[in-house]
Design a protein around this motif. Structure first.
Motif, mmCIF file in Angstrom:
data_model
loop_
_atom_site.group_PDB
_atom_site.id
_atom_site.type_symbol
_atom_site.label_atom_id
_atom_site.label_comp_id
_atom_site.label_asym_id
_atom_site.label_seq_id
_atom_site.Cartn_x
_atom_site.Cartn_y
_atom_site.Cartn_z
ATOM 1 N N ASN A 110 0.879 -1.172 0.000
ATOM 2 C CA ASN A 110 0.000 0.000 0.000
ATOM 3 C C ASN A 110 0.913 1.217 0.000
ATOM 4 O O ASN A 110 1.449 1.613 1.031
ATOM 5 N N THR A 111 1.096 1.802 -1.158
ATOM 6 C CA THR A 111 2.028 2.917 -1.312
ATOM 7 C C THR A 111 1.545 4.113 -0.504
ATOM 8 O O THR A 111 0.412 4.550 -0.653
ATOM 9 N N VAL A 112 2.429 4.634 0.354
ATOM 10 C CA VAL A 112 2.066 5.788 1.181
ATOM 11 C C VAL A 112 2.260 7.098 0.439
ATOM 12 O O VAL A 112 1.719 8.118 0.844
ATOM 13 N N GLY A 113 3.039 7.095 -0.616
ATOM 14 C CA GLY A 113 3.265 8.309 -1.385
ATOM 15 C C GLY A 113 4.522 8.243 -2.217
ATOM 16 O O GLY A 113 5.033 7.161 -2.515
ATOM 17 N N THR A 114 5.035 9.407 -2.537
ATOM 18 C CA THR A 114 6.256 9.536 -3.328
ATOM 19 C C THR A 114 7.208 10.467 -2.606
ATOM 20 O O THR A 114 6.798 11.511 -2.111
ATOM 21 N N ASP A 115 8.470 10.071 -2.530
ATOM 22 C CA ASP A 115 9.498 10.854 -1.847
ATOM 23 C C ASP A 115 10.713 11.019 -2.750
ATOM 24 O O ASP A 115 10.975 10.168 -3.605
ATOM 25 N N ASN A 116 11.436 12.101 -2.531
ATOM 26 C CA ASN A 116 12.735 12.307 -3.170
ATOM 27 C C ASN A 116 13.783 12.411 -2.075
ATOM 28 O O ASN A 116 13.548 13.071 -1.057
ATOM 29 N N ILE A 117 14.906 11.755 -2.296
ATOM 30 C CA ILE A 117 16.030 11.838 -1.353
ATOM 31 C C ILE A 117 17.279 12.190 -2.144
ATOM 32 O O ILE A 117 17.531 11.620 -3.209
ATOM 33 N N ILE A 118 18.062 13.119 -1.602
ATOM 34 C CA ILE A 118 19.343 13.474 -2.212
ATOM 35 C C ILE A 118 20.439 13.083 -1.228
ATOM 36 O O ILE A 118 20.416 13.483 -0.067
ATOM 37 N N PHE A 119 21.374 12.269 -1.724
ATOM 38 C CA PHE A 119 22.505 11.813 -0.920
ATOM 39 C C PHE A 119 23.798 12.440 -1.424
ATOM 40 O O PHE A 119 23.967 12.649 -2.627
ATOM 41 N N GLU A 120 24.698 12.687 -0.494
ATOM 42 C CA GLU A 120 26.058 13.098 -0.829
ATOM 43 C C GLU A 120 26.958 11.924 -0.473
ATOM 44 O O GLU A 120 26.894 11.405 0.634
ATOM 45 N N ILE A 121 27.775 11.518 -1.421
ATOM 46 C CA ILE A 121 28.682 10.393 -1.195
ATOM 47 C C ILE A 121 30.097 10.894 -1.423
ATOM 48 O O ILE A 121 30.424 11.398 -2.494
ATOM 49 N N LYS A 122 30.918 10.736 -0.370
ATOM 50 C CA LYS A 122 32.331 11.130 -0.432
ATOM 51 C C LYS A 122 33.184 9.901 -0.166
ATOM 52 O O LYS A 122 32.812 9.026 0.605
ATOM 53 N N TYR A 123 34.334 9.890 -0.780
ATOM 54 C CA TYR A 123 35.277 8.792 -0.583
ATOM 55 C C TYR A 123 35.593 8.644 0.904
ATOM 56 O O TYR A 123 35.928 9.606 1.586
ATOM 57 N N GLY A 124 35.484 7.428 1.418
ATOM 58 C CA GLY A 124 35.850 7.132 2.796
ATOM 59 C C GLY A 124 34.821 7.525 3.841
ATOM 60 O O GLY A 124 35.063 7.382 5.032
ATOM 61 N N LYS A 125 33.660 8.019 3.417
ATOM 62 C CA LYS A 125 32.623 8.458 4.358
ATOM 63 C C LYS A 125 31.315 7.722 4.078
ATOM 64 O O LYS A 125 31.101 7.216 2.985
ATOM 65 N N LYS A 126 30.452 7.685 5.096
ATOM 66 C CA LYS A 126 29.111 7.131 4.911
ATOM 67 C C LYS A 126 28.294 8.085 4.044
ATOM 68 O O LYS A 126 28.481 9.296 4.134
ATOM 69 N N PRO A 127 27.375 7.558 3.227
ATOM 70 C CA PRO A 127 26.482 8.445 2.485
ATOM 71 C C PRO A 127 25.695 9.325 3.461
ATOM 72 O O PRO A 127 25.276 8.882 4.520
ATOM 73 N N LYS A 128 25.516 10.575 3.086
ATOM 74 C CA LYS A 128 24.844 11.553 3.946
ATOM 75 C C LYS A 128 23.591 12.047 3.231
ATOM 76 O O LYS A 128 23.644 12.424 2.058
ATOM 77 N N THR A 129 22.457 12.046 3.965
ATOM 78 C CA THR A 129 21.228 12.574 3.397
ATOM 79 C C THR A 129 21.309 14.092 3.397
ATOM 80 O O THR A 129 21.420 14.716 4.451
ATOM 81 N N ILE A 130 21.270 14.687 2.224
ATOM 82 C CA ILE A 130 21.314 16.141 2.073
ATOM 83 C C ILE A 130 19.903 16.712 2.164
ATOM 84 O O ILE A 130 19.675 17.751 2.770
ATOM 85 N N LYS A 131 18.945 16.007 1.518
ATOM 86 C CA LYS A 131 17.577 16.505 1.504
ATOM 87 C C LYS A 131 16.610 15.335 1.386
ATOM 88 O O LYS A 131 16.817 14.418 0.587
ATOM 89 N N PHE A 132 15.557 15.383 2.199
ATOM 90 C CA PHE A 132 14.446 14.437 2.084
ATOM 91 C C PHE A 132 13.213 15.268 1.799
ATOM 92 O O PHE A 132 12.899 16.205 2.539
ATOM 93 N N GLU A 133 12.513 14.944 0.722
ATOM 94 C CA GLU A 133 11.344 15.709 0.344
ATOM 95 C C GLU A 133 10.170 14.765 0.095
ATOM 96 O O GLU A 133 10.247 13.876 -0.753
ATOM 97 N N HIS A 134 9.105 14.944 0.880
ATOM 98 C CA HIS A 134 7.877 14.177 0.679
ATOM 99 C C HIS A 134 7.065 14.904 -0.393
ATOM 100 O O HIS A 134 6.625 16.034 -0.188
ATOM 101 N N ILE A 135 6.897 14.297 -1.536
ATOM 102 C CA ILE A 135 6.272 14.926 -2.697
ATOM 103 C C ILE A 135 4.753 14.757 -2.689
ATOM 104 O O ILE A 135 4.010 15.705 -2.946
ATOM 105 N N LYS A 136 4.313 13.543 -2.393
ATOM 106 C CA LYS A 136 2.890 13.231 -2.522
ATOM 107 C C LYS A 136 2.486 12.219 -1.451
ATOM 108 O O LYS A 136 3.251 11.300 -1.147
ATOM 109 N N SER A 137 1.298 12.411 -0.876
ATOM 110 C CA SER A 137 0.739 11.456 0.091
ATOM 111 C C SER A 137 -0.437 10.729 -0.528
ATOM 112 O O SER A 137 -1.277 11.343 -1.186
ATOM 113 N N ASN A 138 -0.490 9.434 -0.306
ATOM 114 C CA ASN A 138 -1.630 8.641 -0.747
ATOM 115 C C ASN A 138 -2.538 8.376 0.453
ATOM 116 O O ASN A 138 -2.075 8.292 1.582
#
Length: 154
Positions: A110-138
Motif C-alpha cells: 500500500n504505497t504511502v506516497g512519493t518521496d525524493n532523497i538526495i545523498f552526498e557520497i564522499k570517498y571514505g565516508k558514509k552516504p549523507k542525506t542532504i535533503k528528504f522531500e515528501h512529494i505526494k501522500s496517498n
C-alpha cells in the motif's frame, strides 16, 4: 613426399585443436571473456547503487515517517529510481550527489506516497542525506488507522 605429408598432418592437427577448443576467439595466453561480463545493462548499475544505499534510504524513511506513523514504511529496490548522479567537483573526483525518487509502502504494498532523497557520497565516508522531500501522500486504507499518528503529512 614424407616431409610434405608430415607438414600437412601437423597443419591439420593444429587447425583441428585450435577450433575444437575455441582458441581462435582470443590470443594465446589470454582468458576468454564472457560477453555478459562486458555488456552490463544500465539497470544493473542502478540496482547496485540502490542496494548499497538501502540502509541509508531506510534511515531517512525512519527519520521522516516516525513523526506521522507508528509503523515505518518500507521500500523495494525496484521502487527506487535514480533521478540523477552529479560530480559537483568535476570529472574523476570522488564527491557524488545522487538524487533518488521512491515510493515507500506499508503492508502488502500500500504505497504511502512519493518521496525524493538526495545523498552526498564522499570517498571514505558514509552516504549523507542532504535533503528528504515528501512529494505526494496517498490515502491509507482504514485498516491502517491504528498505526497513524497524523496523516497525511502537512
Amino acid at each position: 613426399m614424407k616431409r610434405i605429408l608430415f607438414i600437412s598432418l601437423i597443419a591439420l592437427l593444429t587447425w583441428s585443436i585450435t577450433f575444437a577448443f575455441g582458441l581462435s576467439d582470443y590470443n594465446v595466453g589470454e582468458k576468454p571473456l564472457n560477453k555478459a561480463m562486458i555488456e552490463i545493462p544500465e539497470l544493473d548499475y542502478q540496482d547496485v547503487i540502490t542496494t548499497l544505499l538501502m540502509p541509508y534510504i531506510d534511515e531517512s524513511l525512519n527519520k521522516y515517517y516516525s513523526e506521522y506513523l507508528y509503523e515505518i514504511p518500507g521500500v523495494s529496490p525496484s521502487d527506487v529510481k535514480i533521478v540523477s548522479i552529479n560530480r559537483p567537483n568535476g570529472d574523476r573526483t570522488s564527491l557524488f550527489v545522487i538524487s533518488l525518487s521512491l515510493q515507500p509502502y506499508l503492508g502488502p504494498h500500500n504505497t504511502v506516497g512519493t518521496d525524493n532523497i538526495i545523498f552526498e557520497i564522499k570517498y571514505g565516508k558514509k552516504p549523507k542525506t542532504i535533503k528528504f522531500e515528501h512529494i505526494k501522500s496517498n490515502k491509507l486504507p482504514s485498516s491502517y488507522n491504528n498505526i497513524i499518528k497524523k496523516w497525511p503529512p502537512e
